[in-house]
Design an enzyme around this catalytic site. Structure first.
Site, PDB file in Angstrom:
ATOM      1  N   ASP A 177      10.612  36.849  11.631  1.00 59.36           N
ATOM      2  CA  ASP A 177       9.432  37.551  12.129  1.00 59.36           C
ATOM      3  C   ASP A 177       9.560  39.057  11.916  1.00 59.36           C
ATOM      4  O   ASP A 177      10.624  39.550  11.525  1.00 59.36           O
ATOM      5  CB  ASP A 177       9.204  37.229  13.623  1.00 59.36           C
ATOM      6  CG  ASP A 177      10.471  37.319  14.472  1.00 59.36           C
ATOM      7  OD1 ASP A 177      11.503  37.814  13.960  1.00 59.36           O
ATOM      8  OD2 ASP A 177      10.435  36.916  15.638  1.00 59.36           O
ATOM      9  N   ASP A 190      10.612  33.123  28.008  1.00 51.81           N
ATOM     10  CA  ASP A 190       9.454  32.261  28.237  1.00 51.81           C
ATOM     11  C   ASP A 190       9.410  31.083  27.257  1.00 51.81           C
ATOM     12  O   ASP A 190       8.379  30.441  27.101  1.00 51.81           O
ATOM     13  CB  ASP A 190       8.158  33.089  28.135  1.00 51.81           C
ATOM     14  CG  ASP A 190       8.014  33.771  26.770  1.00 51.81           C
ATOM     15  OD1 ASP A 190       8.879  33.561  25.889  1.00 51.81           O
ATOM     16  OD2 ASP A 190       7.043  34.517  26.582  1.00 51.81           O
ATOM     17  N   HIS A 215       9.786  31.227  23.972  1.00 47.98           N
ATOM     18  CA  HIS A 215       9.293  31.475  22.610  1.00 47.98           C
ATOM     19  C   HIS A 215      10.440  31.430  21.610  1.00 47.98           C
ATOM     20  O   HIS A 215      11.597  31.713  21.946  1.00 47.98           O
ATOM     21  CB  HIS A 215       8.488  32.776  22.515  1.00 47.98           C
ATOM     22  CG  HIS A 215       9.261  34.048  22.529  1.00 47.98           C
ATOM     23  ND1 HIS A 215       9.293  34.898  23.596  1.00 47.98           N
ATOM     24  CD2 HIS A 215      10.014  34.643  21.563  1.00 47.98           C
ATOM     25  CE1 HIS A 215      10.024  35.948  23.297  1.00 47.98           C
ATOM     26  NE2 HIS A 215      10.478  35.831  22.071  1.00 47.98           N
ATOM     27  N   GLU A 228       4.713  32.594  20.844  1.00 51.08           N
ATOM     28  CA  GLU A 228       4.597  32.743  22.291  1.00 51.08           C
ATOM     29  C   GLU A 228       4.014  31.480  22.923  1.00 51.08           C
ATOM     30  O   GLU A 228       3.430  30.642  22.218  1.00 51.08           O
ATOM     31  CB  GLU A 228       3.690  33.945  22.592  1.00 51.08           C
ATOM     32  CG  GLU A 228       4.231  35.275  22.082  1.00 51.08           C
ATOM     33  CD  GLU A 228       5.336  35.842  22.970  1.00 51.08           C
ATOM     34  OE1 GLU A 228       6.009  35.063  23.677  1.00 51.08           O
ATOM     35  OE2 GLU A 228       5.542  37.080  22.954  1.00 51.08           O
TER      36      GLU A 228
END
Ligand code: GLP
Length: 260
Positions: free
Chosen positions: A66, A135, A137, A142
């Site tokens: 990314d 979280d 991800h 996400e």
């Protein structure tokens, strides 16, 4: 999924062993590189093996997961620069062999499609290193991300921006709001996924990923559908696992010939 619980130095050695095997046996190995703090010990270990044992990356290609969108080319936290600093320039990758999504492209959709084509053109990723966000991800997929998604533009959650503010002088306002990220569908096509997580702040995400129901709310849970996943955890990251004793037992008793 194979779950290994050990100290962070052992985890880094195990991941480096798997990458070394690939580099020493494949004619054109393709490695997936992750940013974040989790893989740093792995990169240190690979650099040591390159310097001391002649481990060569000269015949390998690498693909990043990314990249931020809207960050200056020379910003030290631009993922391309992070990967160059932490691993690419410390070993002997050939010029142009380390690829990343082009977060500064005018046409981000075209850059995403181009990146997917490049991965396919290289023959796919043999081993993908992964971290996990608090979280759940993976890369920058996400919560709410399609579990079949491909490389695309994503908005970062406020949670991720706060988590990553530590790399931007602690100032969340400096953390970009957008990114380009490989999708979960892209990541799932890598042949071997090696995810490393350390620290108690990852314990819930790790529990969900391994033992929770598959859900876009915890994107990492889709890894349960992959045939070859290795999860490397320290005690703190493993602290909420329901079957922790079983994973330890299985790892301690696995046949000697069986690598990760
Ligand atoms: C970022 C990266 C992810 C990484 C995650 C966790 O959001 N895009 O690839 O896994 O952070 O980072 P860390 O390893 O620093 O906890």
């Amino acid at each position: 999924m194979e779950v290994v619980i050990a100290d962070e130095y052992t985890l880094a050695e195990l991941a480096a062993d798997a990458i070394e095997r690939l580099l020493r046996t494949e004619a054109a190995p393709v490695i997936g590189l992750a940013t974040g703090s989790s893989p740093l010990r792995i990169y240190d270990e690979l650099t040591t093996r390159h310097k001391n044992e002649g481990l060569s990356f000269a015949h390998a290609q690498a693909f990043m997961l990314d990249e931020y969108v809207g960050i200056a080319d020379d910003h030290p936290q631009r993922y391309r620069n992070v990967i160059d600093t932490e691993i690419a320039t410390r070993v002997d990758f050939a010029e142009g062999a380390v690829h990343g999504p082009d977060g500064s492209a005018d046409d981000l959709a075209a850059a995403s499609a181009d990146y997917e084509r490049k991965i396919v053109g290289a023959g796919g990723i043999d081993l993908q290193i992964l971290g996990i966000g608090t979280d759940g991800h993976v890369a920058f997929n996400e919560p709410g991300s399609s579990l079949a998604s491909r490389t695309r533009v994503k908005s970062l959650t406020q949670q991720t921006r706060m988590d990553n503010a530590r790399f931007f002088d602690g100032d969340v306002e400096q953390v970009p709001k957008l990114c380009l990220t490989q999708g979960m569908g892209t990541i799932m096509e890598a042949k071997h996924l090696v995810l490393v997580a350390t620290g108690g702040n990852k314990a819930e995400a790790v529990h969900q990923m391994i033992e929770g129901p598959i859900s876009a709310m915890w994107p990492a849970t889709v890894l349960q559908m992959h045939q070859h996943v290795t999860v490397l955890l320290d005690e703190a990251a493993a602290s909420r696992l329901q079957l922790g004793d079983y994973y330890r037992h299985a790892y301690e008793n696995k046949p000697e010939w069986q690598n990760l």
